[in-house]
Design a protein around this motif. Structure first.
Motif, PDB file in Angstrom:
ATOM      1  N   ALA A 324       0.832  -1.210   0.000  1.00  0.00           N
ATOM      2  CA  ALA A 324       0.000   0.000   0.000  1.00  0.00           C
ATOM      3  C   ALA A 324       0.864   1.257   0.000  1.00  0.00           C
ATOM      4  N   LEU A 327       2.187   1.728  -3.462  1.00  0.00           N
ATOM      5  CA  LEU A 327       1.151   2.240  -4.369  1.00  0.00           C
ATOM      6  C   LEU A 327       0.695   3.650  -4.004  1.00  0.00           C
ATOM      7  N   LYS A 328       1.318   4.247  -2.966  1.00  0.00           N
ATOM      8  CA  LYS A 328       0.988   5.604  -2.498  1.00  0.00           C
ATOM      9  C   LYS A 328      -0.441   5.695  -1.960  1.00  0.00           C
ATOM     10  N   LEU A 329      -0.966   4.561  -1.491  1.00  0.00           N
ATOM     11  CA  LEU A 329      -2.299   4.570  -0.909  1.00  0.00           C
ATOM     12  C   LEU A 329      -2.277   5.041   0.535  1.00  0.00           C
ATOM     13  N   VAL A 330      -1.180   4.767   1.229  1.00  0.00           N
ATOM     14  CA  VAL A 330      -1.042   5.165   2.634  1.00  0.00           C
ATOM     15  C   VAL A 330       0.405   5.544   2.886  1.00  0.00           C
ATOM     16  N   THR A 334      -0.867   7.615   8.075  1.00  0.00           N
ATOM     17  CA  THR A 334      -2.261   7.537   7.637  1.00  0.00           C
ATOM     18  C   THR A 334      -3.080   6.774   8.665  1.00  0.00           C
ATOM     19  N   ILE A 376      -6.471  -2.195   4.893  1.00  0.00           N
ATOM     20  CA  ILE A 376      -5.433  -1.827   3.920  1.00  0.00           C
ATOM     21  C   ILE A 376      -5.444  -2.793   2.740  1.00  0.00           C
ATOM     22  N   MET A 379      -8.041  -1.893   0.312  1.00  0.00           N
ATOM     23  CA  MET A 379      -7.643  -0.750  -0.518  1.00  0.00           C
ATOM     24  C   MET A 379      -6.795  -1.218  -1.703  1.00  0.00           C
ATOM     25  N   ILE A 380      -6.018  -2.241  -1.497  1.00  0.00           N
ATOM     26  CA  ILE A 380      -5.138  -2.752  -2.559  1.00  0.00           C
ATOM     27  C   ILE A 380      -5.930  -3.507  -3.613  1.00  0.00           C
ATOM     28  N   ARG A 384      -4.234  -7.312  -7.164  1.00  0.00           N
ATOM     29  CA  ARG A 384      -2.924  -6.726  -6.869  1.00  0.00           C
ATOM     30  C   ARG A 384      -2.286  -7.400  -5.651  1.00  0.00           C
TER      31      ARG A 384
END
Length: 602
Positions: A324, A327-330, A334, A376, A379-380, A384
């Motif tokens: 994550a 992938l710049k998601l968190v 965060t 999390i 979110m991925i 993926r």
């Protein structure tokens, strides 16, 4: 041939008419005949001498040609003819990375019998039964007194003392045959890595030594190849580190009342395995027979590091977090919804404690939150998530150079619904070996580049493919450090050696389905030193029970982590790691001679 007469009648009559002496004619003819005989004898002798000279010339030419051919040919492995088969008798040594011998050859003798040559078969059977208590006396008597038996093996390997004792029997029908046997001078140390060997094709004067397991079998062709000119196989393990790990791991297994234990120490940059232990173990000099029934993991031959397929628990939680962040998601700060329980379909997912409405990503790893990890992973996304775990190597067996490696293929769910994606994110539903886990943690610590484990020292390897970005890899190791500093692995904070790692406790599955209530597999996966990661260490305990707060505890923080800390304390100095904060000691100068006092006891 018509011989000329010595006294031809015509010449004799003519000589008498002329008054000559006929005896002179006979003497002249006799002299002529002798001259002819000598001439023929001389010619025969000359012919024989020429023939002998040509024969010697031809023989020396053949010998010279053969010597030249042998000098120009490649060296050949010595072979012995027996029972119609060619037997390769030499096998290369195996050494550790410092050249210390792990496996070598020793000349010994076998014992065989020719009953038809025996004087006293019963007496020989009685004597052999006393020397070798494991032999069946009644069977020996039957074999030795059977008039149809011409040959039988009695013992494939003899010690010098046993050989002398058999020799003292004085039975002409008991004979010895020379052969080489495989010797493991360090006994049980590195037994699962080496595997063991046995005799293949056998003859009375030689025997073929073949590998039966471990690297002995994986490199069997190489070890027997005469083209290698006797060069040893150099493994990546360090004998001192291997011995220390086995000793500490064995002590920890007993202290935690565990059924079994596994440990693997690997160089992060090269993937070379410095030490790898599985307990219980065995002596490859006397390798036990494989178990034909029951749980294979109960056998000392079972290699838990390579063959063990375990749900690895919370040690998996760093993977969705690392992905994550990649992938710049968190990022570590965060905040994620951590309300518990979390419902997915008909299933509830809970945390060990109620952590409130939200947790930062950093605290999700430190506190080991199942709910936060699942959020999390959602979110991925499933695809993926699967791709990332596959890149880390969790879908295929490791490529480590052991014949057991293919049997350690991870157990991956055939279907991947939302609930499976959730449980896999915190280490349940997918079973893999401790070596898979070590490789994945090494990849995170290797700046995000794939690390493939190997048991061969100095092997040239291509740079691993990038799995995650350098930034995400560094942040992941930082989070693992926080787990040791203020999380579930505080007892792994070895003074002077900045350890980073993650605990994992997983319930053991029942053979018929479901999980045991009181049996777990405890893991601690770690990297050290944290600032400049050099090594990854994974310690796994099977069914441990430790002490926590005055009572019993099965969690990894109270079982696997203390044992791993002991391993690091013992191995770090062996590996040449200087404790953080130490400086070089000043040189010690000798005191001036005039200030030295001499003391004596009276």
């Amino acid at each position: 041939m018509i011989r000329k007469p010595l006294r031809p009648l015509a010449r004799i009559l003519r000589a008498r008419e002329t008054g000559q002496d006929p005896d002179e004619i006979e003497a002249a003819n006799r002299a002529e005949r002798h001259a002819q005989i000598q001439d023929r004898a001389r010619k025969r002798a000359e012919g024989r001498l020429v023939f002998m000279a040509l024969g010697f010339l031809a023989a020396f030419s053949v010998v010279g040609f053969r010597m030249g051919a042998l000098a120009a040919s490649d060296p050949a492995e010595p072979r012995a003819q027996a029972t119609g088969a060619q037997i390769i008798s030499q096998r290369a040594d195996i050494t550790d990375r410092r050249g210390r011998v792990l496996a070598t050859n020793m000349l010994t003798y076998s014992l065989y019998a020719q009953p038809n040559q025996m004087v006293d078969g019963r007496g020989a059977a009685d004597a052999l039964a006393r020397i070798f208590p494991d032999l069946d006396r009644e069977r020996l008597v039957k074999d030795f007194t059977d008039p149809k038996r011409k040959f039988l093996w009695v013992k494939k390997k003899l010690s010098p003392e046993q050989m002398q004792a058999v020799h003292d029997i004085g039975e002409p029908g008991l004979l010895f045959g020379p052969r080489e046997m495989r010797l493991y001078p360090n006994g049980r140390i590195a037994s699962h890595i080496l595997g063991g060997s046995a005799f293949g094709v056998e003859g009375v004067n030689s025997a073929e030594v073949i590998g039966t397991a471990g690297v002995e079998k994986a490199f069997d062709g190489w070890l027997r190849n005469p083209a290698n000119e006797g060069a040893p196989l150099t493994l990546s393990i360090d004998l001192t580190a291997q011995s220390a790990m086995e000793e500490v791991l064995s002590s920890g297994m007993r202290r935690m009342n565990a059924k079994g234990a596994a440990g693997v120490l690997m160089e992060i940059e090269t993937g070379e395995i410095v030490a790898m232990a599985s307990l219980p173990d065995f002596d490859p000099n006397d390798r036990p027979r494989p178990a034909l029934k029951g749980d294979p993991s109960d056998s000392p031959l079972f290699n838990r590091v390579v063959q063990g397929q375990y749900e690895l628990g919370s040690t998996f939680k760093i993977f969705p977090v690392a992905q994550a962040m990649d992938l710049k998601l968190v990022n570590p700060n965060t905040h994620i919804n951590s309300n518990s329980p979390m419902k997915i379909g008909k299933y509830n997912i809970n945390d060990y404690h109620n952590y409130g409405p939200s947790l930062s990503v950093s605290d999700i790893i430190v506190k080991s939150s199942n709910v936060g990890t699942v959020r999390i992973a959602q979110m991925i996304g499933v695809e993926r998530q699967k791709d990332f775990l596959e890149q880390l190597g969790f879908f295929e067996p490791t490529n480590v150079e052991m014949v057991e490696a293919p049997t350690g293929k991870p157990i991956v769910p055939p279907r991947w619904p939302a609930v499976t994606a959730a449980t896999v994110s915190f280490g349940h539903g997918l079973a893999a070996s401790p070596l898979h886990l070590a490789s994945a943690y090494a990849t995170l610590a290797n700046d995000g580049r794939k690390v493939t484990p190997t048991l061969v020292h100095g092997k040239k390897r291509a740079v691993g493919e990038r799995v995650i970005s350098s930034d995400a890899a560094k942040l992941s190791v930082n989070l693992l450090r926080q787990v040791v500093v203020r999380g579930t692995a505080k007892s792994g904070n070895v003074e002077g050696y900045e350890v980073a790692g993650k605990t994992g406790t997983a319930d053991k599955p029942r053979p018929g389905g479901g999980y045991y209530d009181n049996k777990v597999v405890a893991n601690f996966a770690s990297v050290f030193p944290y600032e400049d990661p050099k090594y990854v260490l994974v310690v796994t305990l099977d069914e441990p029970t430790g002490q926590l707060g005055g009572g019993e505890s099965r969690v990894a923080g109270a079982t696997a982590v203390p044992v791993a800390a002991d391993v690091i304390r013992r191995l770090a100095p062996i590996l040449g790691l200087r404790p953080v904060g130490t400086t070089d000691l000043p040189d010690i100068e000798a005191p001036p001679k005039n200030k030295v006092k001499v003391a004596a006891n009276h």
